[in-house]
Design a protein around this motif. Structure first.
Motif, PDB file in Angstrom:
ATOM      1  N   THR A  31       0.874  -1.101   0.068  1.00  0.00           N
ATOM      2  CA  THR A  31       0.020  -0.016   0.133  1.00  0.00           C
ATOM      3  C   THR A  31       0.743   1.147  -0.124  1.00  0.00           C
ATOM      4  O   THR A  31       0.513   2.434  -0.366  1.00  0.00           O
ATOM      5  CB  THR A  31      -0.941  -0.109   1.151  1.00  0.00           C
ATOM      6  OG1 THR A  31      -0.384   0.062   2.370  1.00  0.00           O
ATOM      7  CG2 THR A  31      -1.715  -1.131   1.399  1.00  0.00           C
ATOM      8  N   ARG A  36       3.047   6.368  -2.694  1.00  0.00           N
ATOM      9  CA  ARG A  36       4.258   6.946  -3.465  1.00  0.00           C
ATOM     10  C   ARG A  36       3.904   7.190  -5.071  1.00  0.00           C
ATOM     11  O   ARG A  36       4.322   8.186  -5.490  1.00  0.00           O
ATOM     12  CB  ARG A  36       5.270   5.884  -3.472  1.00  0.00           C
ATOM     13  CG  ARG A  36       6.066   5.613  -2.234  1.00  0.00           C
ATOM     14  CD  ARG A  36       6.944   4.330  -2.340  1.00  0.00           C
ATOM     15  NE  ARG A  36       7.747   4.269  -1.122  1.00  0.00           N
ATOM     16  CZ  ARG A  36       8.865   4.827  -0.607  1.00  0.00           C
ATOM     17  NH1 ARG A  36       9.454   5.460  -1.666  1.00  0.00           N
ATOM     18  NH2 ARG A  36       9.541   4.643   0.316  1.00  0.00           N
ATOM     19  N   SER A  91       5.728  11.184  -0.313  1.00  0.00           N
ATOM     20  CA  SER A  91       4.824  10.349  -0.066  1.00  0.00           C
ATOM     21  C   SER A  91       4.192  10.260   1.311  1.00  0.00           C
ATOM     22  O   SER A  91       3.212  10.049   1.827  1.00  0.00           O
ATOM     23  CB  SER A  91       5.261   8.831  -0.443  1.00  0.00           C
ATOM     24  OG  SER A  91       6.018   8.454   0.530  1.00  0.00           O
ATOM     25  N   SER A  92       5.018  10.652   2.140  1.00  0.00           N
ATOM     26  CA  SER A  92       5.155  10.803   3.778  1.00  0.00           C
ATOM     27  C   SER A  92       3.783  11.944   4.054  1.00  0.00           C
ATOM     28  O   SER A  92       2.926  12.005   4.957  1.00  0.00           O
ATOM     29  CB  SER A  92       6.007  10.910   4.506  1.00  0.00           C
ATOM     30  OG  SER A  92       5.910  11.000   5.834  1.00  0.00           O
ATOM     31  N   ARG A 101      -6.319   9.517   1.686  1.00  0.00           N
ATOM     32  CA  ARG A 101      -6.407   8.223   2.663  1.00  0.00           C
ATOM     33  C   ARG A 101      -7.714   7.645   2.133  1.00  0.00           C
ATOM     34  O   ARG A 101      -7.748   6.342   2.051  1.00  0.00           O
ATOM     35  CB  ARG A 101      -6.361   8.386   4.029  1.00  0.00           C
ATOM     36  CG  ARG A 101      -4.914   9.003   4.495  1.00  0.00           C
ATOM     37  CD  ARG A 101      -4.642   8.596   5.827  1.00  0.00           C
ATOM     38  NE  ARG A 101      -4.197   7.352   5.959  1.00  0.00           N
ATOM     39  CZ  ARG A 101      -2.706   6.702   5.683  1.00  0.00           C
ATOM     40  NH1 ARG A 101      -1.748   7.396   5.288  1.00  0.00           N
ATOM     41  NH2 ARG A 101      -2.936   5.530   5.808  1.00  0.00           N
ATOM     42  N   ARG A 122       0.755   1.028   6.841  1.00  0.00           N
ATOM     43  CA  ARG A 122       0.858   1.733   8.081  1.00  0.00           C
ATOM     44  C   ARG A 122      -0.427   1.495   9.098  1.00  0.00           C
ATOM     45  O   ARG A 122      -0.430   1.546  10.330  1.00  0.00           O
ATOM     46  CB  ARG A 122       1.244   3.240   8.030  1.00  0.00           C
ATOM     47  CG  ARG A 122       2.575   3.499   7.504  1.00  0.00           C
ATOM     48  CD  ARG A 122       3.657   2.998   8.234  1.00  0.00           C
ATOM     49  NE  ARG A 122       4.871   3.735   7.517  1.00  0.00           N
ATOM     50  CZ  ARG A 122       5.067   3.211   6.153  1.00  0.00           C
ATOM     51  NH1 ARG A 122       4.632   2.327   5.649  1.00  0.00           N
ATOM     52  NH2 ARG A 122       6.477   3.825   5.985  1.00  0.00           N
ATOM     53  N   ASP A 123      -1.607   1.342   8.386  1.00  0.00           N
ATOM     54  CA  ASP A 123      -2.864   1.446   8.824  1.00  0.00           C
ATOM     55  C   ASP A 123      -3.773   0.162   8.611  1.00  0.00           C
ATOM     56  O   ASP A 123      -4.787   0.224   8.756  1.00  0.00           O
ATOM     57  CB  ASP A 123      -3.700   2.552   8.592  1.00  0.00           C
ATOM     58  CG  ASP A 123      -3.710   2.676   7.259  1.00  0.00           C
ATOM     59  OD1 ASP A 123      -3.104   1.808   6.321  1.00  0.00           O
ATOM     60  OD2 ASP A 123      -4.519   3.417   6.659  1.00  0.00           O
ATOM     61  N   ARG A 171      10.101  11.063   8.931  1.00  0.00           N
ATOM     62  CA  ARG A 171       9.062  10.163   8.358  1.00  0.00           C
ATOM     63  C   ARG A 171       8.454   9.604   9.595  1.00  0.00           C
ATOM     64  O   ARG A 171       6.984   9.451   9.594  1.00  0.00           O
ATOM     65  CB  ARG A 171       9.419   9.211   7.129  1.00  0.00           C
ATOM     66  CG  ARG A 171       9.808   9.979   6.165  1.00  0.00           C
ATOM     67  CD  ARG A 171      10.657   8.814   5.183  1.00  0.00           C
ATOM     68  NE  ARG A 171       9.508   7.935   4.692  1.00  0.00           N
ATOM     69  CZ  ARG A 171       9.813   6.875   3.990  1.00  0.00           C
ATOM     70  NH1 ARG A 171      11.325   6.750   3.860  1.00  0.00           N
ATOM     71  NH2 ARG A 171       9.172   6.046   3.692  1.00  0.00           N
ATOM     72  N   ASP A 175       4.618  10.004  10.043  1.00  0.00           N
ATOM     73  CA  ASP A 175       3.451   8.847  10.009  1.00  0.00           C
ATOM     74  C   ASP A 175       2.719   8.637  11.388  1.00  0.00           C
ATOM     75  O   ASP A 175       1.692   8.345  11.432  1.00  0.00           O
ATOM     76  CB  ASP A 175       4.269   7.778   9.445  1.00  0.00           C
ATOM     77  CG  ASP A 175       4.933   7.936   8.158  1.00  0.00           C
ATOM     78  OD1 ASP A 175       4.476   8.837   7.222  1.00  0.00           O
ATOM     79  OD2 ASP A 175       5.729   7.161   7.761  1.00  0.00           O
ATOM     80  N   ARG A 178       0.584  12.166  12.611  1.00  0.00           N
ATOM     81  CA  ARG A 178      -0.742  12.554  11.518  1.00  0.00           C
ATOM     82  C   ARG A 178      -1.949  12.470  12.235  1.00  0.00           C
ATOM     83  O   ARG A 178      -2.177  11.639  12.823  1.00  0.00           O
ATOM     84  CB  ARG A 178      -0.827  12.240  10.062  1.00  0.00           C
ATOM     85  CG  ARG A 178      -0.747  10.783  10.247  1.00  0.00           C
ATOM     86  CD  ARG A 178      -0.756  10.312   8.622  1.00  0.00           C
ATOM     87  NE  ARG A 178      -1.000   8.963   8.541  1.00  0.00           N
ATOM     88  CZ  ARG A 178      -0.357   7.790   8.005  1.00  0.00           C
ATOM     89  NH1 ARG A 178       0.511   8.242   7.279  1.00  0.00           N
ATOM     90  NH2 ARG A 178      -0.771   6.688   8.071  1.00  0.00           N
TER      91      ARG A 178
HETATM   92  O1   DC Z   1       5.999   1.870   2.883  1.00  0.00           O
HETATM   93  P1   DC Z   1       6.657   3.065   2.173  1.00  0.00           P
HETATM   94  O2   DC Z   1       7.773   3.618   2.886  1.00  0.00           O
HETATM   95  O3   DC Z   1       6.641   2.653   0.758  1.00  0.00           O
HETATM   96  O4   DC Z   1       5.282   4.214   2.490  1.00  0.00           O
HETATM   97  C1   DC Z   1       5.536   5.393   1.865  1.00  0.00           C
HETATM   98  C2   DC Z   1       4.711   6.454   2.623  1.00  0.00           C
HETATM   99  O5   DC Z   1       3.357   6.230   2.798  1.00  0.00           O
HETATM  100  C3   DC Z   1       5.073   6.303   4.068  1.00  0.00           C
HETATM  101  O6   DC Z   1       5.503   7.778   4.592  1.00  0.00           O
HETATM  102  C4   DC Z   1       3.824   6.172   4.968  1.00  0.00           C
HETATM  103  C5   DC Z   1       2.664   6.213   4.036  1.00  0.00           C
HETATM  104  N1   DC Z   1       1.877   5.038   4.009  1.00  0.00           N
HETATM  105  C6   DC Z   1       0.694   5.361   4.924  1.00  0.00           C
HETATM  106  O7   DC Z   1       0.531   6.499   5.271  1.00  0.00           O
HETATM  107  N2   DC Z   1      -0.198   4.191   4.961  1.00  0.00           N
HETATM  108  C7   DC Z   1       0.117   2.999   4.504  1.00  0.00           C
HETATM  109  N3   DC Z   1      -1.018   2.228   4.533  1.00  0.00           N
HETATM  110  C8   DC Z   1       1.182   2.876   3.842  1.00  0.00           C
HETATM  111  C9   DC Z   1       2.004   3.922   3.471  1.00  0.00           C
END
Ligand code: DC
Length: 216
Positions: A31, A36, A91-92, A101, A122-123, A171, A175, A178
């Motif tokens: 995800t 990204r 992307s962050s 989102r 992340r979620d 980051r 992350d 937020r």
């Molecule tokens: O896992 P990654 O580093 O490729 O993720 C890129 C950015 O996307 C990272 O800063 C967090 C965000 N992200 C998110 O908020 N929720 C997700 N489910 C996946 C990534």
């Protein structure tokens, strides 16, 4: 069946998730690559991430998809274009925007419908699939994560350990603090600290947990 893998940047989540999906014969869904891809499109088109109307307009005319372990943006495979440090930072930022989102979570649920998937992000265990069959929270110390990233980038000659450490720290902060779906361990997620573990050992321990429940 849904296996959710969450955790901070650079903890080895995607490598583990990819290997685990192979081992189980499940589909893998990254995800982070979706956020990204959106960050890449905004960056390429000079779209101001701070202007919600501009982002909203972009979302209306953007198609993101993930299959065969690859991310597609408006039909184009952008897997190789989204991994730079600039896009990591962007992307962050873009992933903190509520409308972004909402759209991505909806898409992630759609992509995983009626499939066996390993999904990392992340979620996933907290928001996308709170009823996932298995939830893992994979982490490692900040220093270890920075060291791994440094080793990866060293060969490309663009790496400075101290910069990587500071970027990761920033980051993590973005992350985790937020407002919408911050990075947080789901209460019922199994915590795996990989600081002193090899990737193979992490995958083995996940397979043992899942297999131990007679799923395999
Ligand atoms: O896992 P990654 O580093 O490729 O993720 C890129 C950015 O996307 C990272 O800063 C967090 C965000 N992200 C998110 O908020 N929720 C997700 N489910 C996946 C990534």
């Amino acid at each position: 069946m849904i296996i959710a893998i969450d955790g901070p940047s650079g903890a080895g989540k995607s490598t583990v998730a990819k290997l685990l999906s192979k081992e189980l014969g499940f589909e893998y869904i990254d995800t982070g690559a979706m956020y990204r891809a959106l960050a890449y499109k905004a960056y390429k088109n000079n779209i101001d991430i701070n202007k919600e109307e501009e982002i909203s307009k972009m979302l209306e005319t953007t198609e993101v998809d993930y299959y065969d372990n690859k991310i597609f943006l408006d039909g184009e495979n952008v897997e190789e274009l989204i991994r730079s440090e600039i896009i990591s930072k962007a992307s962050s930022k873009i992933s903190a925007i509520r409308i972004v989102r909402e759209k991505m979570v909806e898409l992630q649920r759609k992509i995983a419908a009626n499939k066996n998937v390993v999904m990392d992000g992340r979620d996933i265990g907290t928001k996308v699939f709170p009823n996932a069959d298995y939830k893992f929270f994979i982490t490692a110390s900040l220093e270890e994560r920075a060291k791994r990233r440094y080793e990866q980038l060293k060969s490309k000659g663009e790496a400075k350990y101290e910069n990587i450490l500071q970027d990761l720290k920033k980051r993590d902060e973005n992350d985790s603090t937020r407002k919408f779906s911050p990075l947080i361990k789901a209460e019922d997620a199994i915590l795996i600290d990989t600081t002193d573990m090899s990737i193979e050992d992490v995958v083995k321990s996940l397979v043992n947990i899942i297999g131990g429940n007679n799923v395999l």
